[in-house]
Write a protein that holds these residues in place. Structure first.
Motif, PDB file in Angstrom:
ATOM      1  N   LEU A 165       0.835  -1.208   0.000  1.00  0.00           N
ATOM      2  CA  LEU A 165       0.000   0.000   0.000  1.00  0.00           C
ATOM      3  C   LEU A 165       0.869   1.258   0.000  1.00  0.00           C
ATOM      4  O   LEU A 165       0.557   2.243  -0.669  1.00  0.00           O
ATOM      5  N   ALA A 166       1.971   1.207   0.757  1.00  0.00           N
ATOM      6  CA  ALA A 166       2.865   2.360   0.785  1.00  0.00           C
ATOM      7  C   ALA A 166       3.493   2.582  -0.589  1.00  0.00           C
ATOM      8  O   ALA A 166       3.622   3.717  -1.050  1.00  0.00           O
ATOM      9  N   LEU A 167       3.852   1.464  -1.265  1.00  0.00           N
ATOM     10  CA  LEU A 167       4.404   1.584  -2.618  1.00  0.00           C
ATOM     11  C   LEU A 167       3.392   2.229  -3.562  1.00  0.00           C
ATOM     12  O   LEU A 167       3.742   3.084  -4.377  1.00  0.00           O
ATOM     13  N   VAL A 199      -4.171  -2.580  -6.472  1.00  0.00           N
ATOM     14  CA  VAL A 199      -3.413  -2.777  -5.238  1.00  0.00           C
ATOM     15  C   VAL A 199      -4.328  -2.669  -4.021  1.00  0.00           C
ATOM     16  O   VAL A 199      -4.280  -3.496  -3.109  1.00  0.00           O
ATOM     17  N   ASN A 200      -5.181  -1.645  -4.005  1.00  0.00           N
ATOM     18  CA  ASN A 200      -6.024  -1.438  -2.832  1.00  0.00           C
ATOM     19  C   ASN A 200      -7.041  -2.555  -2.645  1.00  0.00           C
ATOM     20  O   ASN A 200      -7.283  -2.995  -1.525  1.00  0.00           O
ATOM     21  N   ARG A 202      -7.155  -5.327   0.343  1.00  0.00           N
ATOM     22  CA  ARG A 202      -8.388  -5.471   1.101  1.00  0.00           C
ATOM     23  C   ARG A 202      -8.821  -6.932   1.165  1.00  0.00           C
ATOM     24  O   ARG A 202      -9.244  -7.443   2.203  1.00  0.00           O
ATOM     25  N   VAL A 203      -8.723  -7.591   0.006  1.00  0.00           N
ATOM     26  CA  VAL A 203      -9.178  -8.969  -0.059  1.00  0.00           C
ATOM     27  C   VAL A 203      -8.221  -9.880   0.686  1.00  0.00           C
ATOM     28  O   VAL A 203      -8.606 -10.774   1.433  1.00  0.00           O
ATOM     29  N   TRP A 204      -6.923  -9.594   0.498  1.00  0.00           N
ATOM     30  CA  TRP A 204      -5.897 -10.449   1.049  1.00  0.00           C
ATOM     31  C   TRP A 204      -5.901 -10.386   2.566  1.00  0.00           C
ATOM     32  O   TRP A 204      -5.608 -11.326   3.267  1.00  0.00           O
ATOM     33  N   LEU A 205      -6.291  -9.232   3.056  1.00  0.00           N
ATOM     34  CA  LEU A 205      -6.138  -9.039   4.480  1.00  0.00           C
ATOM     35  C   LEU A 205      -6.941  -7.841   4.923  1.00  0.00           C
ATOM     36  O   LEU A 205      -6.861  -6.788   4.314  1.00  0.00           O
ATOM     37  N   ARG A 206      -7.695  -8.014   5.971  1.00  0.00           N
ATOM     38  CA  ARG A 206      -8.409  -6.855   6.491  1.00  0.00           C
ATOM     39  C   ARG A 206      -7.536  -6.207   7.545  1.00  0.00           C
ATOM     40  O   ARG A 206      -7.166  -6.835   8.512  1.00  0.00           O
ATOM     41  N   ALA A 227      -4.028   8.512 -16.864  1.00  0.00           N
ATOM     42  CA  ALA A 227      -4.813   8.463 -15.625  1.00  0.00           C
ATOM     43  C   ALA A 227      -5.460   7.094 -15.467  1.00  0.00           C
ATOM     44  O   ALA A 227      -5.518   6.547 -14.360  1.00  0.00           O
ATOM     45  N   LEU A 228      -5.928   6.544 -16.588  1.00  0.00           N
ATOM     46  CA  LEU A 228      -6.566   5.220 -16.522  1.00  0.00           C
ATOM     47  C   LEU A 228      -5.567   4.171 -16.040  1.00  0.00           C
ATOM     48  O   LEU A 228      -5.877   3.345 -15.177  1.00  0.00           O
ATOM     49  N   ILE A 229      -4.347   4.229 -16.580  1.00  0.00           N
ATOM     50  CA  ILE A 229      -3.335   3.247 -16.174  1.00  0.00           C
ATOM     51  C   ILE A 229      -3.020   3.388 -14.684  1.00  0.00           C
ATOM     52  O   ILE A 229      -3.013   2.419 -13.921  1.00  0.00           O
ATOM     53  N   LEU A 230      -2.792   4.625 -14.270  1.00  0.00           N
ATOM     54  CA  LEU A 230      -2.433   4.881 -12.873  1.00  0.00           C
ATOM     55  C   LEU A 230      -3.564   4.446 -11.940  1.00  0.00           C
ATOM     56  O   LEU A 230      -3.348   3.787 -10.925  1.00  0.00           O
TER      57      LEU A 230
END
Lengths: 305, 284
Positions: free
Chosen positions: B202-204, B268-269, B273-277, B258-261
Motif C-alpha cells: 500500500l505504501a508503494l 493494489v487497494n 483489502r481482499v488479502w487481508l483486512r 490516468a486510466l493506467i495509474l
C-alpha cells in the motif's frame, strides 16, 4: 529486559541495528527542519519575519512576500473544511449508526478508496470537469448571492472556489474514516439508556454519540486540515496561480504548496530559490503544529475509551 | 398535543437520517463518478503503441508514455528498496523493544510528524539533500523523497502487526532456548509477514501516485532515462505535464495515463483489502 547484562552477542547486534533504522527516521525529521532553515537563511536574513506578511511576490525584481500564498492556502483550506466536515461527519453517522453492516463496509471502503486516488488525477478531473462547471455556475451565484463580497467578479472558473471544492473531496475520506472510528468507541450502554427513555435514533446521535465523540471529531477535522494545507497537485491545477489577494472566491489565487511546485524547478536565481524554501519551511511549521493538535485530541479520546 | 410533538420528532428523525444517508451516497458516488469517467475517457485513447512508444516531438500527434511507465517502476522500486527495510526494521524495533522508553517515544512521534508533512515539503528536503549538492536532477533524488514518504507509513503498519503476534508464540520459542533475535526474525516476523507485506504494498502504491515531490527531483524526461543519476520521467508527473498543456492530443494522453495509474491503484487497494483486512484504518 533491554540492555540486560547477559544479552547475547547476536541479540545485541540485532537490537542495535533495528534501533539504528528507527533512529534514521528521527534523524530525518530533525534534518528536515534544519536543512530547510539553512537553505532559506538568505531570505530570513534579508526580510526577517516580515517575509510572511509581505504582499508582493516579484521574483524578477527580487521582492518576496509570502502573504498571497498564506492567504490562498488559508482560504482554500477553510472552504474545504466548510464543505467536507458536514459531509464527512454525516457519512460517518450513517455508516456507524444506520447502515446495515455489509452496506456500511462497502460504502466505507468506497470512501477510503477516494483517499487512494492520486492528487494529480483529481486535478485532471478538476481541470476538465470542475473548472468548466464552476465557470458556468459563477454568474448564477453572483446574481443570487452577489451582495456578499465572496461571490463577485469575473467567472474565470479557476480560483479559490474550484480549489476549495477539490480540496474538500480530498479530505472527505480522512474526516469520514476517523469520525467513523471515533463514533464506534461510543459505549452502547449510553445509547441504550437513551433509547430506553424513548428517544429517536437522531436524538440519540445528537444527544449521546456526537457529544461523546466531539473531541475525536475535532481531531479528525484538524488532521484533515493538515492534509488540506499541504495538498499540492490538484490545487495547483485549478487555483489559477496568480499571487493576488482578493475577497472574491471567484478570483484566481495561489497557495504555498502550489508556488513551490510551479516555480522551484526553474527558480530565477538563489534569492528566489531561498524564498521558495522559506515558504516550504513555513508550511512545515504550520502542518506540524496542526497535526500535533490533532494527535493530542485523538489521544485524549483514546485514553478515555 | 403529545401526538403532534411525537409526529414532529419522528419527522425530524426521518429527515436527519435521510440527510446522513445522502452524505454517504454523495461521498461514495463521487468515487464511482471518478472511476467511471476515467475509464470512459481513458479507454478511448489507450492503445498498444501508447504503452510501448516514446513521446513524439511537441506538435506531432501520437506517441506513447513507455519511458514514464518504466521511469515510475524504477523510481518507486528504488524508493521501496530504501524505504521498506528501514520502515520494517524500525517497526519491529518499536513493537519488540520499544513499547516504552524515551527513544521509542521520540521515534514514534517523529514518524507521526513525518507522516503529516506535506509531500511537497518532503520533496524540498530531497531537493536540498540530493539535488543541490549533486547539482543535477536525478531519479535518485526522487526515490529518496518517495522513500521518506513511505517509511512512516510502513513503520506504523509494521508495528501494529508485530504487536498482534501473541506473546505465547514468542514465549514458546524462547522456552526452547532460541535466542531473542532469532525469535524476532524467524518466528515473529513471518507470523506478521502478511500484514507487513500488505502495508508495504500500500505504501508503494501511495508513492507511485505522488507527483509533487518529483517535479523538482526526478524532473521528467521526454526520452529514456540515462541511469539513476539523471532526470527521469514518471507516470504521474507526465500526466500532470500533459494535463496542463495546451494540446488536445496531450489531454487525450493524460486521460489514458490516468486510466493506467488509477487501474494500478485500484488493483493494489482491492487486493490488499481482499488479502487481508487491516486491524484498523492503517495509514492515518
Amino acid at each position: 529486559m533491554t540492555a540486560a547484562a547477559g544479552e547475547r552477542f547476536g541479540d545485541r547486534i540485532f537490537r542495535l541495528s533495528l534501533a539504528a533504522a528507527a533512529g534514521l527516521i528521527l534523524l530525518a525529521a530533525l534534518a528536515l527542519a534544519v536543512q530547510l532553515s539553512w537553505a532559506s537563511r538568505a531570505t530570513w536574513a534579508q526580510f526577517g519575519p516580515a517575509f510572511l506578511w509581505g504582499r508582493t511576490w516579484d521574483p524578477v525584481a527580487g521582492s518576496f512576500g509570502a502573504l498571497p500564498f498564506l492567504y490562498g492556502t488559508a482560504v482554500t483550506s477553510a472552504l474545504a473544511l466548510l464543505i467536507a466536515v458536514p459531509l464527512g461527519v454525516g457519512s460517518a453517522v450513517f455508516l456507524t449508526e444506520l447502515a446495515p453492516r455489509r452496506l456500511a463496509d462497502l460504502l466505507g471502503f468506497a470512501i477510503e478508496l477516494l483517499a487512494a486516488v492520486p492528487s494529480v488525477i483529481l486535478g485532471l478531473m478538476g481541470v476538465f470537469i470542475l473548472v468548466p462547471a464552476v465557470r458556468a455556475v459563477e454568474p448564477e451565484l453572483t446574481r443570487t448571492l452577489g451582495f456578499l463580497p465572496f461571490f463577485r467578479g469575473a467567472p474565470y472558473g479557476v480560483g479559490f472556489l474550484a480549489a476549495g471544492l477539490i480540496l474538500a473531496l480530498m479530505i472527505l475520506p480522512y474526516i469520514t474514516t476517523v469520525a467513523r472510528e471515533v463514533l464506534r468507541t461510543v459505549p452502547p450502554p449510553l445509547k441504550e439508556g437513551m433509547y430506553a427513555l424513548g428517544a429517536t435514533r437522531w436524538e440519540v446521535v445528537r444527544g449521546v454519540s456526537l457529544p461523546y465523540a466531539r473531541s475525536g471529531i475535532f481531531g479528525a477535522c484538524f488532521l484533515a486540515l493538515g492534509r488540506a494545507l499541504g495538498e499540492t497537485m490538484a490545487v495547483t491545477m485549478v487555483i489559477g496561480n496568480a499571487p493576488d489577494i482578493s475577497a472574491s472566491l471567484f478570483a484566481p489565487g495561489y497557495s504555498m504548496a502550489a508556488v513551490i511546485a510551479n516555480e522551484l524547478a526553474e527558480a530565477a536565481g538563489d534569492a528566489h530559490l531561498s524564498a521558495l524554501i522559506a515558504i516550504g519551511l513555513a508550511l512545515l511549521a504550520v502542518t506540524v503544529v496542526i497535526n500535533g493538535l490533532a494527535r493530542l485530541m485523538i489521544y485524549r479520546l483514546e485514553r478515555r475509551a | 398535543m403529545n401526538a403532534s410533538v411525537y409526529a414532529r420528532r419522528r419527522r425530524v428523525n426521518a429527515l436527519m437520517l435521510a440527510a446522513t444517508a445522502a452524505c454517504a451516497a454523495v461521498s461514495a458516488g463521487v468515487l464511482l463518478g471518478i472511476l467511471g469517467y476515467i475509464a470512459w475517457k481513458g479507454a478511448s485513447s489507450l492503445s498498444w503503441s501508447f504503452l510501448t512508444e516514446l513521446p513524439k516531438p511537441v506538435g506531432e500527434t501520437g506517441g506513447g508514455i513507455a519511458n514514464s511507465i518504466l521511469g515510475s517502476v524504477k523510481v518507486v522500486g528504488l524508493a521501496g528498496l530504501m524505504g521498506i527495510p528501514v520502515g520494517v526494521a524500525s517497526g519491529v524495533y518499536l513493537a519488540e523493544y520499544g513499547r516504552t522508553g524515551r527513544f521509542a517515544f521520540c521515534v514514534r512521534y517523529a514518524a507521526d510528524v513525518m507522516n503529516g508533512v506535506p509531500s511537497i515539503v518532503i520533496g524540498l528536503f530531497a531537493y536540498a539533500l540530493v539535488v543541490m549538492p549533486m547539482k543535477r536532477f536525478s531519479a535518485l533524488s526522487g526515490s529518496v523523497a518517495l522513500a521518506l514518504i513511505m517509511i512512516p507509513i510502513i513503520l506504523r503498519n509494521t508495528e501494529e502487526f508485530v504487536r498482534l503476534v501473541p506473546g505465547t508464540i514468542r514465549e514458546a520459542a524462547l522456552a526452547l532456548g532460541v535466542p531473542r533475535w532469532k525469535v524476532a526474525a524467524f518466528v515473529v516476523l513471518p507470523t506478521a509477514g502478511r500484514g507487513i507485506a500488505t502495508g508495504a504494498l500500500l505504501a508503494l502504491s501511495r508513492a507511485a501516485g505522488e507527483t509533487a515531490p518529483l517535479i523538482f527531483t526526478a524532473f521528467g524526461n521526454r526520452y529514456w532515462d540515462q541511469g539513476l543519476l539523471g532526470p527521469i520521467a514518471t507516470l504521474p508527473h507526465t500526466l500532470y505535464n500533459y494535463a496542463i498543456s495546451p494540446y488536445a492530443d496531450w489531454h487525450q494522453q493524460a486521460w489514458a495515463a490516468a486510466l493506467i495509474l488509477m487501474a494500478f491503484m485500484l488493483a493494489v487497494n482491492v487486493a490488499a483489502r481482499v488479502w487481508l483486512r487491516p486491524p484498523s484504518t492503517g495509514a492515518l
